[in-house]
Design a protein around this motif. Structure first.
Motif, mmCIF file in Angstrom:
data_model
loop_
_atom_site.group_PDB
_atom_site.id
_atom_site.type_symbol
_atom_site.label_atom_id
_atom_site.label_comp_id
_atom_site.label_asym_id
_atom_site.label_seq_id
_atom_site.Cartn_x
_atom_site.Cartn_y
_atom_site.Cartn_z
ATOM 1 N N HIS A 59 2.600 4.060 21.926
ATOM 2 C CA HIS A 59 3.139 3.492 23.166
ATOM 3 C C HIS A 59 2.313 4.023 24.320
ATOM 4 O O HIS A 59 1.383 4.807 24.110
ATOM 5 N N HIS A 61 3.335 5.608 27.331
ATOM 6 C CA HIS A 61 3.728 6.660 28.265
ATOM 7 C C HIS A 61 2.513 7.551 28.522
ATOM 8 O O HIS A 61 1.655 7.710 27.636
ATOM 9 N N ASP A 63 1.847 10.643 28.503
ATOM 10 C CA ASP A 63 1.507 11.740 27.583
ATOM 11 C C ASP A 63 0.879 11.243 26.292
ATOM 12 O O ASP A 63 0.441 12.051 25.457
ATOM 13 N N HIS A 64 0.788 9.919 26.137
ATOM 14 C CA HIS A 64 0.160 9.337 24.938
ATOM 15 C C HIS A 64 -1.096 8.528 25.255
ATOM 16 O O HIS A 64 -1.760 8.065 24.329
ATOM 17 N N HIS A 160 12.877 3.513 22.347
ATOM 18 C CA HIS A 160 12.267 4.310 23.414
ATOM 19 C C HIS A 160 12.234 3.416 24.650
ATOM 20 O O HIS A 160 12.251 2.184 24.505
ATOM 21 N N ASP A 182 7.171 8.236 19.692
ATOM 22 C CA ASP A 182 8.387 8.706 20.367
ATOM 23 C C ASP A 182 9.501 7.724 20.040
ATOM 24 O O ASP A 182 9.361 6.522 20.280
HETATM 25 ZN ZN LIG Z 1 7.289 8.345 25.295
#
Ligand SMILES: [Zn+2]
Ligand SMILES: [Zn+2]
Length: 275
Positions: A59, A61, A63-64, A160, A182
């Motif tokens: 995904h 987000h 942090d990814h 998510h 996640d």
């Molecule tokens: Zn996430």
């Protein structure tokens, strides 16, 4: 295949650990970078291969994916190690737009990185109830198959706040890794992970969800252990623990339900999967 953990800190990077990023070295020689969180590109540079990777995203987000624009710079502009061929990018349907905006010069622009990456969207069923039969997965009837070289990949919908997927990566010989990305608890996790050699599973909430966490967001160690046990995986690796998290609690929770080998993901760790 083997998997080197470039970073595994949950939700943001930590002083000694980038956020999510996993380098998969496949039997056919291809390298697949799975998520590109902050700090991941530097770790990849230390291994010397940013120009030659295919990229898959659970995904988008930050942090990814927030090191992705820097990966584009490397693959497009490195004087001697730029991408020699177009590689594959597999991700959510919003990938070209979302990541293109992140790489653009101006808020109204979208960088077209199709010169270096061939962008595809995950195909995954929108099912309330997960299937339970591994044959459904292996025959591609429930989770359609994707291909990067000789590698076969499947995605299932995660729970998510943004379009998110769990990913199964398989070699031709059947050796397999499943990554939760996640997600909150969903039957799709155990269905996708059925019989996998390794389940790389998030446990952001520590030992158990105390009820004070946002709903529809993440898993606890107990829920990761339950999924691993239900799926009958060979090994469970707990990941995505935030800097303020409780890794030992996550391990305790997982071991309460899963009696196979369990360990915490660590930056720099390499895991051999299958033969
Ligand atoms: Zn996430
Ligand atoms: Zn995350």
């Amino acid at each position: 295949m083997d998997m080197t953990i470039l970073g595994c800190s949950g939700s943001l990077s930590a002083p000694d650990n980038p956020a999510s990023g996993y380098l998969l070295r496949m039997a056919d020689g291809r390298e697949i970078l799975m998520d590109v969180g902050p700090g991941v590109l530097a770790q990849l540079e230390s291994l010397g291969s940013p120009g030659s990777v295919d990229v898959i995203f659970s995904h988008l987000h930050p942090d990814h994916c927030s090191d992705f624009p820097s990966l584009v710079v490397w693959q497009r502009f490195h004087p001697t190690q730029a991408a020699a061929t177009r590689h594959t990018l597999l991700g959510p349907s919003i990938s070209a737009l979302h990541l293109g905006r992140a790489s653009a010069d101006h808020p109204s622009q979208v960088d077209d990185f199709s010169d270096i990456l061939d962008v595809h969207s995950w195909h995954a069923p929108v099912l309330q109830d997960a299937p339970v039969a591994f044959d459904d997965i292996s025959q591609g009837t429930v989770y359609p198959a994707h291909h990067i070289g000789a590698t076969v990949l499947y995605a299932a919908p995660a729970v998510h706040p943004t379009e998110s997927y769990m990913i199964r990566v398989e070699e031709q010989d059947g050796s397999s890794l499943v990554y939760s990305g996640d997600t909150a608890a969903t039957g799709h996790l155990a269905a996708l992970a059925a019989g996998a050699d390794v389940l790389l599973c998030e446990a952001t909430w520590g030992e158990r969800d105390d009820g004070n966490n946002p709903p529809q967001m993440h898993l606890s160690g107990e829920e990761a252990g339950q999924a691993a046990a239900e799926a009958g995986v060979g090994r469970l690796i707990i990941t995505h623990i935030p800097p303020w998290g409780d890794p030992e609690g996550a391990l305790r929770g997982a071991r309460r339900y899963y009696d196979g080998p369990v360990e915490l993901a660590r930056r720099g760790m390499t895991v051999s999967i299958g033969s």
